[in-house]
Design a protein around this motif. Structure first.
Motif, PDB file in Angstrom:
ATOM      1  N   ARG A 397       0.802  -1.206   0.017  1.00 39.61           N
ATOM      2  CA  ARG A 397       0.033   0.144  -0.047  1.00 39.61           C
ATOM      3  C   ARG A 397       0.772   1.312   0.038  1.00 39.61           C
ATOM      4  O   ARG A 397       0.758   2.262  -0.731  1.00 39.61           O
ATOM      5  N   ALA A 398       1.753   1.326   0.936  1.00 39.19           N
ATOM      6  CA  ALA A 398       2.831   2.400   0.964  1.00 39.19           C
ATOM      7  C   ALA A 398       3.588   2.784  -0.528  1.00 39.19           C
ATOM      8  O   ALA A 398       3.553   3.803  -0.910  1.00 39.19           O
ATOM      9  N   ARG A 399       3.873   1.766  -1.011  1.00 37.09           N
ATOM     10  CA  ARG A 399       4.450   1.641  -2.379  1.00 37.09           C
ATOM     11  C   ARG A 399       3.614   2.291  -3.267  1.00 37.09           C
ATOM     12  O   ARG A 399       3.805   3.163  -4.437  1.00 37.09           O
ATOM     13  N   ALA A 400       2.232   1.664  -3.507  1.00 38.72           N
ATOM     14  CA  ALA A 400       1.377   2.306  -4.218  1.00 38.72           C
ATOM     15  C   ALA A 400       0.910   3.743  -4.173  1.00 38.72           C
ATOM     16  O   ALA A 400       0.742   4.501  -5.099  1.00 38.72           O
ATOM     17  N   LEU A 401       0.657   4.128  -2.687  1.00 41.86           N
ATOM     18  CA  LEU A 401       0.466   5.397  -2.789  1.00 41.86           C
ATOM     19  C   LEU A 401       1.571   6.515  -2.816  1.00 41.86           C
ATOM     20  O   LEU A 401       1.407   7.724  -3.272  1.00 41.86           O
ATOM     21  N   PHE A 421       8.255   0.176   7.546  1.00 42.62           N
ATOM     22  CA  PHE A 421       8.298  -0.902   7.112  1.00 42.62           C
ATOM     23  C   PHE A 421       9.253  -1.731   6.633  1.00 42.62           C
ATOM     24  O   PHE A 421       9.402  -2.925   6.123  1.00 42.62           O
ATOM     25  N   LYS A 422      10.562  -1.001   6.587  1.00 47.21           N
ATOM     26  CA  LYS A 422      11.809  -1.406   6.265  1.00 47.21           C
ATOM     27  C   LYS A 422      12.079  -1.757   4.760  1.00 47.21           C
ATOM     28  O   LYS A 422      12.993  -1.507   4.163  1.00 47.21           O
ATOM     29  N   ASN A 423      11.006  -2.548   4.201  1.00 48.49           N
ATOM     30  CA  ASN A 423      11.203  -2.767   2.618  1.00 48.49           C
ATOM     31  C   ASN A 423       9.953  -2.645   1.883  1.00 48.49           C
ATOM     32  O   ASN A 423       9.177  -3.746   2.123  1.00 48.49           O
ATOM     33  N   ILE A 424       9.792  -1.496   1.218  1.00 53.40           N
ATOM     34  CA  ILE A 424       8.453  -1.296   0.626  1.00 53.40           C
ATOM     35  C   ILE A 424       8.537  -1.983  -0.732  1.00 53.40           C
ATOM     36  O   ILE A 424       7.270  -1.725  -1.380  1.00 53.40           O
ATOM     37  N   ASN A 425       9.444  -2.630  -1.179  1.00 53.11           N
ATOM     38  CA  ASN A 425       9.556  -3.250  -2.443  1.00 53.11           C
ATOM     39  C   ASN A 425       9.375  -4.831  -2.373  1.00 53.11           C
ATOM     40  O   ASN A 425       9.431  -5.378  -3.322  1.00 53.11           O
ATOM     41  N   ALA A 426       9.241  -5.091  -1.155  1.00 51.04           N
ATOM     42  CA  ALA A 426       9.084  -6.633  -0.991  1.00 51.04           C
ATOM     43  C   ALA A 426       7.298  -7.007  -1.303  1.00 51.04           C
ATOM     44  O   ALA A 426       6.605  -6.241  -1.331  1.00 51.04           O
TER      45      ALA A 426
END
Length: 426
Positions: A397-401, A421-426
Motif C-alpha cells: 500500500r505504501a509503495r502504491a500510494l 516497514f523496512k522494505n516497501i519493495n517486498a
C-alpha cells in the motif's frame, strides 16, 4: 392555507430548552433562523440540530451563546469557528443512521423548521431539495414550522408533507441557496480523467459536489447506461442525463430513475429537478443503506479526503483535532460499493494542498478522525494515477500510494515508509 404568519410570529412556538431541528443545505430556512436569533434575549438553552447549513448562522454568534447551542451532524463553513470555540457541537454519525436520532427518541424534537414548496391540489407541500433526515424530523417533532417558497422545486419520492402537519406557515419568495458550478482546475481535470477511467458502462454512480466530481462527470460523455444512486448531486449530472448517458436502465433499485436524498447547485439544477419524475428524493436511511446500495450493479462511489496515510487510513472530517466537516455518507457508500457486484470504492483527492503540503502522509495528524478505515479503501486516485489497495499488504500500500503522491514529497514518504516497514519493495 391562507393563514400565513410572519417569521417572527411563527418562531414564537419555540421555548427555552427546546430541541429544534433545522432543515439544511440549499433548503436552509434563513428567514426563520434570523427571526429565531432575534429572540436571543428572551430564550435560554435552545438546542438546534441539523446537517450542514448554508448562508448566515446568526444563532451561532457569540452574543447568542446563552440562548442557542447548534449541534451539527455535518459542519459547514459557517459553524467551524463556533465549534472550535465551544459555542456549537459536532455529532459524528453515519448519514444512513442519522434519522434514527429522531425516530428512536435519542433527540426528541420539540420543533422542526423546514422550507417547502406551496401545496399542490391535494394539500401536499414538497421538501424539495432536502429530504435526508428532514422527513424523520417532520414526522417526530411536536410542532412543525414551514417556510413556503414558490421557488422551492417540487420533487417526488419521500418529499411530500401534507399542509395539515404544519403548526405555523410563513410565506416568502426567495432564491434558494446554492453554488454555481466552477470550471475544474487542471489538477481536478487530471483527477477526473483518472477516476473516469475506472467507471464502466452500466455502472451506478455516487457523486458529490465540487471540482473533482464535475471533472469526472465531464469525462463520462462516451459512457453508456449509467445509473445514479447517491446521497447528493449537483449540476454536473444534468448534461449526462440529457445526453442519455445516465438513464438508470441497468439499476436494480429504482430502475430508470435517479435516486438522491439532497441536492445543491445552481438555479439550473433546481429547475431541472422540479416536477421531474425521473428523480426520486428519498430518505437518507434508504439512499445510504449499504444493503440497498450494494444491490445495484457496478456501484462506483467517488468520495474525497482531507488526508490519507501510507496504510490507507482516510481522514475526512477533521484536520488533526480541528473539526472541519463530518462523517456524512462516505462509509455508507464505500462499503456499499465494495460489496456491489463489480463495484469500486474510490477516494479521489489532489496529491497536495494549495499550500503545497502532501495529502498523502506518513501518519495522520495527531487527533485526526479516521472516517474510512484502511480495510475499507479500494482505490485511491490523484492527478498522478490510481493506487489499488484491496488485498495489498501495508508495504505494498505504501509503495502504491507513494507512486501517486506529488513528486516533491515522494522522497520524504519513501524515507518514512522505510523507517516503518523496512522494505516497501517486498
Amino acid at each position: 392555507m391562507q393563514n400565513f404568519t410572519s417569521a417572527e410570529e411563527a418562531v414564537k412556538l419555540i421555548k427555552s430548552n427546546d430541541k429544534v431541528f433545522i432543515q439544511a443545505a440549499a433548503a436552509t430556512p434563513t428567514p426563520l433562523i434570523e427571526a429565531l436569533a432575534a429572540r436571543k434575549d428572551e430564550l435560554r438553552g435552545v438546542q438546534t440540530i441539523h446537517l450542514h447549513m448554508e448562508g448566515p448562522m446568526p444563532i451561532a454568534d457569540p452574543d447568542c451563546h446563552e440562548a442557542f447551542h447548534p449541534n451539527a451532524l455535518f459542519i459547514g463553513s459557517n459553524l467551524r469557528q463556533a465549534v472550535a470555540e465551544g459555542r456549537a457541537s459536532y455529532i459524528p454519525v453515519f448519514l444512513s443512521e442519522a434519522p434514527l436520532l429522531f425516530r428512536r427518541g435519542i433527540w426528541p424534537l420539540d420543533v422542526a423548521l423546514v422550507h417547502v414548496s406551496p401545496p399542490d391540489l391535494h394539500g401536499y407541500c414538497s421538501l424539495g431539495v432536502s429530504v435526508d433526515v428532514t422527513k424523520a424530523a417532520v414526522e417526530t417533532a411536536r410542532y412543525v414550522i414551514g417556510m413556503v417558497n414558490p421557488l422551492m422545486p417540487r420533487t417526488h419520492g419521500d418529499a411530500q408533507v401534507h399542509v395539515s402537519r404544519f403548526s405555523a406557515l410563513y410565506y416568502e419568495e426567495r432564491p434558494l441557496l446554492g453554488h454555481e458550478p466552477k470550471q475544474p482546475t487542471d489538477i481536478e481535470m487530471a483527477i477526473g480523467r483518472n477516476v473516469a477511467s475506472l467507471v464502466e458502462d452500466g455502472a451506478t454512480l455516487q457523486v458529490g459536489i465540487g471540482g473533482i466530481p464535475n471533472a469526472t462527470l465531464s469525462c463520462l460523455t462516451n459512457h453508456k447506461d449509467l445509473g445514479l444512486h447517491t446521497e447528493m448531486f449537483s449540476d454536473g449530472v444534468i448534461d449526462l442525463v440529457q445526453k442519455g448517458v445516465i438513464n438508470g436502465c441497468m439499476k436494480k433499485k429504482y430502475r430508470g430513475r435517479m435516486v438522491s436524498t439532497f441536492l445543491i447547485g445552481s438555479r439550473r439544477l433546481y429547475d431541472f429537478v422540479h416536477d421531474n419524475p425521473m428523480l426520486a428524493m428519498l430518505e437518507a436511511n434508504y439512499t445510504n443503506d449499504t444493503s440497498v446500495i450494494r444491490s445495484n450493479p457496478k456501484v462506483t462511489a467517488i468520495n474525497s479526503a482531507i488526508e490519507i496515510d501510507l496504510t490507507g487510513q482516510v481522514s475526512a472530517d477533521s484536520i488533526g483535532t480541528r473539526l472541519y466537516s463530518g462523517v456524512g455518507g462516505q462509509m455508507d457508500f464505500i462499503r456499499g460499493a465494495s460489496l456491489s457486484e463489480g463495484g469500486k470504492a474510490i477516494i479521489a483527492l489532489p496529491s497536495a494542498t494549495t499550500r503545497g503540503e502532501s495529502k498523502i502522509v506518513p501518519l495522520l495528524k495527531q487527533g485526526a478522525g479516521v472516517v474510512t478505515t484502511r480495510a475499507h479503501v479500494n482505490y485511491v486516485v490523484t492527478e498522478y494515477g490510481v493506487a489499488y489497495l484491496f488485498g495489498q499488504s501495508l508495504r505494498q500500500r505504501a509503495r502504491a500510494l507513494i507512486n501517486i503522491a506529488h513528486p516533491d514529497h515522494r522522497e520524504e514518504l519513501e524515507r518514512a515508509a522505510f523507517d516503518r516497514f523496512k522494505n516497501i519493495n517486498a
